[in-house]
Structure formats: C-alpha cells, structure tokens
Design a protein around this motif. Sequence first.
Motif, PDB file in Angstrom:
ATOM      1  N   ALA A  94       0.833  -1.202   0.000  1.00  0.00           N
ATOM      2  CA  ALA A  94       0.000   0.000   0.000  1.00  0.00           C
ATOM      3  C   ALA A  94       0.867   1.251   0.000  1.00  0.00           C
ATOM      4  O   ALA A  94       0.586   2.225  -0.699  1.00  0.00           O
ATOM      5  CB  ALA A  94      -0.931   0.015   1.209  1.00  0.00           C
ATOM      6  N   ALA A  95       1.941   1.221   0.797  1.00  0.00           N
ATOM      7  CA  ALA A  95       2.836   2.373   0.860  1.00  0.00           C
ATOM      8  C   ALA A  95       3.500   2.613  -0.484  1.00  0.00           C
ATOM      9  O   ALA A  95       3.815   3.750  -0.848  1.00  0.00           O
ATOM     10  CB  ALA A  95       3.895   2.161   1.941  1.00  0.00           C
ATOM     11  N   GLY A  96       3.695   1.544  -1.243  1.00  0.00           N
ATOM     12  CA  GLY A  96       4.318   1.700  -2.554  1.00  0.00           C
ATOM     13  C   GLY A  96       3.465   2.482  -3.518  1.00  0.00           C
ATOM     14  O   GLY A  96       3.979   3.128  -4.442  1.00  0.00           O
ATOM     15  N   ASN A  97       2.159   2.443  -3.317  1.00  0.00           N
ATOM     16  CA  ASN A  97       1.259   3.204  -4.189  1.00  0.00           C
ATOM     17  C   ASN A  97       1.232   4.680  -3.807  1.00  0.00           C
ATOM     18  O   ASN A  97       1.249   5.537  -4.671  1.00  0.00           O
ATOM     19  CB  ASN A  97      -0.155   2.612  -4.139  1.00  0.00           C
ATOM     20  N   GLY A  98       1.172   4.959  -2.514  1.00  0.00           N
ATOM     21  CA  GLY A  98       1.222   6.333  -2.032  1.00  0.00           C
ATOM     22  C   GLY A  98       0.119   7.221  -2.563  1.00  0.00           C
ATOM     23  O   GLY A  98       0.324   8.410  -2.777  1.00  0.00           O
ATOM     24  N   VAL A  99      -1.055   6.657  -2.760  1.00  0.00           N
ATOM     25  CA  VAL A  99      -2.168   7.405  -3.315  1.00  0.00           C
ATOM     26  C   VAL A  99      -3.200   7.654  -2.222  1.00  0.00           C
ATOM     27  O   VAL A  99      -3.510   6.742  -1.447  1.00  0.00           O
ATOM     28  CB  VAL A  99      -2.808   6.638  -4.490  1.00  0.00           C
ATOM     29  N   ARG A 100      -3.733   8.867  -2.182  1.00  0.00           N
ATOM     30  CA  ARG A 100      -4.684   9.222  -1.137  1.00  0.00           C
ATOM     31  C   ARG A 100      -5.888   8.287  -1.132  1.00  0.00           C
ATOM     32  O   ARG A 100      -6.349   7.861  -0.064  1.00  0.00           O
ATOM     33  CB  ARG A 100      -5.148  10.667  -1.326  1.00  0.00           C
ATOM     34  N   GLU A 101      -6.391   7.953  -2.300  1.00  0.00           N
ATOM     35  CA  GLU A 101      -7.573   7.103  -2.380  1.00  0.00           C
ATOM     36  C   GLU A 101      -7.329   5.765  -1.693  1.00  0.00           C
ATOM     37  O   GLU A 101      -8.170   5.262  -0.938  1.00  0.00           O
ATOM     38  CB  GLU A 101      -7.955   6.872  -3.849  1.00  0.00           C
ATOM     39  N   ILE A 102      -6.154   5.186  -1.935  1.00  0.00           N
ATOM     40  CA  ILE A 102      -5.821   3.897  -1.324  1.00  0.00           C
ATOM     41  C   ILE A 102      -5.654   4.057   0.182  1.00  0.00           C
ATOM     42  O   ILE A 102      -6.169   3.265   0.975  1.00  0.00           O
ATOM     43  CB  ILE A 102      -4.541   3.316  -1.952  1.00  0.00           C
ATOM     44  N   PHE A 103      -4.933   5.101   0.589  1.00  0.00           N
ATOM     45  CA  PHE A 103      -4.707   5.347   2.013  1.00  0.00           C
ATOM     46  C   PHE A 103      -6.036   5.482   2.747  1.00  0.00           C
ATOM     47  O   PHE A 103      -6.243   4.848   3.791  1.00  0.00           O
ATOM     48  CB  PHE A 103      -3.872   6.612   2.191  1.00  0.00           C
ATOM     49  N   MET A 104      -6.941   6.302   2.234  1.00  0.00           N
ATOM     50  CA  MET A 104      -8.201   6.551   2.924  1.00  0.00           C
ATOM     51  C   MET A 104      -9.082   5.308   2.940  1.00  0.00           C
ATOM     52  O   MET A 104      -9.759   5.029   3.934  1.00  0.00           O
ATOM     53  CB  MET A 104      -8.934   7.721   2.269  1.00  0.00           C
ATOM     54  N   LYS A 105      -9.064   4.548   1.859  1.00  0.00           N
ATOM     55  CA  LYS A 105      -9.878   3.327   1.814  1.00  0.00           C
ATOM     56  C   LYS A 105      -9.395   2.317   2.844  1.00  0.00           C
ATOM     57  O   LYS A 105     -10.188   1.713   3.566  1.00  0.00           O
ATOM     58  CB  LYS A 105      -9.839   2.720   0.408  1.00  0.00           C
ATOM     59  N   VAL A 106      -8.079   2.153   2.918  1.00  0.00           N
ATOM     60  CA  VAL A 106      -7.524   1.222   3.889  1.00  0.00           C
ATOM     61  C   VAL A 106      -7.782   1.717   5.312  1.00  0.00           C
ATOM     62  O   VAL A 106      -8.145   0.943   6.205  1.00  0.00           O
ATOM     63  CB  VAL A 106      -6.018   1.025   3.644  1.00  0.00           C
ATOM     64  N   ALA A 107      -7.616   3.022   5.540  1.00  0.00           N
ATOM     65  CA  ALA A 107      -7.853   3.589   6.868  1.00  0.00           C
ATOM     66  C   ALA A 107      -9.292   3.343   7.310  1.00  0.00           C
ATOM     67  O   ALA A 107      -9.537   2.967   8.463  1.00  0.00           O
ATOM     68  CB  ALA A 107      -7.544   5.082   6.859  1.00  0.00           C
ATOM     69  N   ARG A 108     -10.223   3.558   6.411  1.00  0.00           N
ATOM     70  CA  ARG A 108     -11.636   3.321   6.765  1.00  0.00           C
ATOM     71  C   ARG A 108     -11.883   1.855   7.058  1.00  0.00           C
ATOM     72  O   ARG A 108     -12.679   1.504   7.937  1.00  0.00           O
ATOM     73  CB  ARG A 108     -12.538   3.828   5.645  1.00  0.00           C
ATOM     74  N   SER A 109     -11.206   0.975   6.315  1.00  0.00           N
ATOM     75  CA  SER A 109     -11.370  -0.456   6.550  1.00  0.00           C
ATOM     76  C   SER A 109     -10.822  -0.859   7.915  1.00  0.00           C
ATOM     77  O   SER A 109     -11.390  -1.713   8.595  1.00  0.00           O
ATOM     78  CB  SER A 109     -10.648  -1.249   5.454  1.00  0.00           C
ATOM     79  N   ILE A 110      -9.712  -0.247   8.312  1.00  0.00           N
ATOM     80  CA  ILE A 110      -9.110  -0.570   9.609  1.00  0.00           C
ATOM     81  C   ILE A 110     -10.104  -0.358  10.749  1.00  0.00           C
ATOM     82  O   ILE A 110     -10.211  -1.159  11.675  1.00  0.00           O
ATOM     83  CB  ILE A 110      -7.850   0.293   9.849  1.00  0.00           C
TER      84      ILE A 110
END
Length: 204
Positions: free
Chosen positions: A98-114
């Motif tokens: 996930a860190a390799g992508n560094g995209v806000r959309e991915i970060f926020m989606k994963v954060a919400r899933s957590i």
Amino acid sequence: MADGGGEDRTEDEELRGAEGGEDVFDDPILEQGAVVLRGYVIERINLQDPGLHVSSEDLGGRPNEQKDPQVKEVVEQLLKIADDLNRNAELQRLINQAAGNGVREIFMKVARSIFADGINWGRVVALFHLAYKLIYKALTTNHLENIRTVISWVLQVIKEQLYSWLVQQGGWVGVIQSFSRWRRVTIAASIVLVAAFVYYRKTH
C-alpha cells in the motif's frame, strides 16, 4: 469538532495548521495527534535507519515538541504496540504494498477499513505505521513535499473517524492507561488490517 470557535476556517486550513505545527486552531486532540505521529515516525526511523537524522521540524513540527514527557510516554507505548505488528510478516508485506502506491484514495480506503468495525489502540498504531511507511519513502526518495500531505491524511482520519473515541479515552494519554491490554489489542488489529488489504486487492 471543538475548534475553539474557528468556524470560519476551512478544513484544509485546520489540517495544515496541525501538521505544520502552527496554532491556527485550538484543538488538543488533533494538535497532539500530529505531534505524536511525528514522534512515532522519528523513533521508527531511528530504529530502522539510524543514519537518517530526522527532526520534528523536518516533519513540519516545532523544535522542542518531542521533549514533552507526556508525548514521549505516549509515543513509547505506541512503539511497544507496534512491535507485535512488525512481527506479522503478511501484514508488513501488505503495508509495504500500500505504501508503494502512495495514493490518497488507497490510504483513505484502507484507513476506513481498519476502523470499519471498531476502534482500539492497536488499530490506531496500524494507521500510524502505514503513514510512517509513506513518510519514510518520501524522505528517502527526496519527495519532502509529500510528508505534510500524508500527515494531513492521518489528521483527516482522526477528525472524521477517531475524534469521539479519543475524547472518550481522555485523549492520547489513554494509551498509557490501556497499555496492559496492548498485546491482545494488536493481535486483533493485525487480523483486521490484513483482511482490509486483502479485500482491497480483490476488489481493485
């Protein structure tokens, strides 16, 4: 959010103030959240890459903010929780991906899933650890402009998803009082975070 009457300020201005260490609003939860995150990142870098000298100012903070004894204790407890997260090889592989992508959309989606089915300190550490990976990448690839961006993403998650819970815990010091349960909490957090990444990979 209680922001000391700053209703005329935009959300972006508030978050920039917190991650930049400037008092453009009066909110101890967000302000200390930014300070604690910077402390977590600095200590993790000291452990992983001692040759990379990073200060609070490098991360948009104040010169002496990490000298606060309470901040030091909170960061110390979060790092102890992170030790269990670091032992989970699958979790680390997924965080790195996930860190390799560094995209806000991915970060926020994963954060919400957590935090989709609950909040605990282990899950907060998982969020911080993902942010750390992105900040470390920004530092080592000379994309320093991304540091404040990542911190602002974390503060947005804190504001939108964690704020009420943190108030109930008595603020960030709540992790100190809850530390006796940290191992059980982090095991649960690892399982949830792995599931979140697996779900994301299957749907994208």
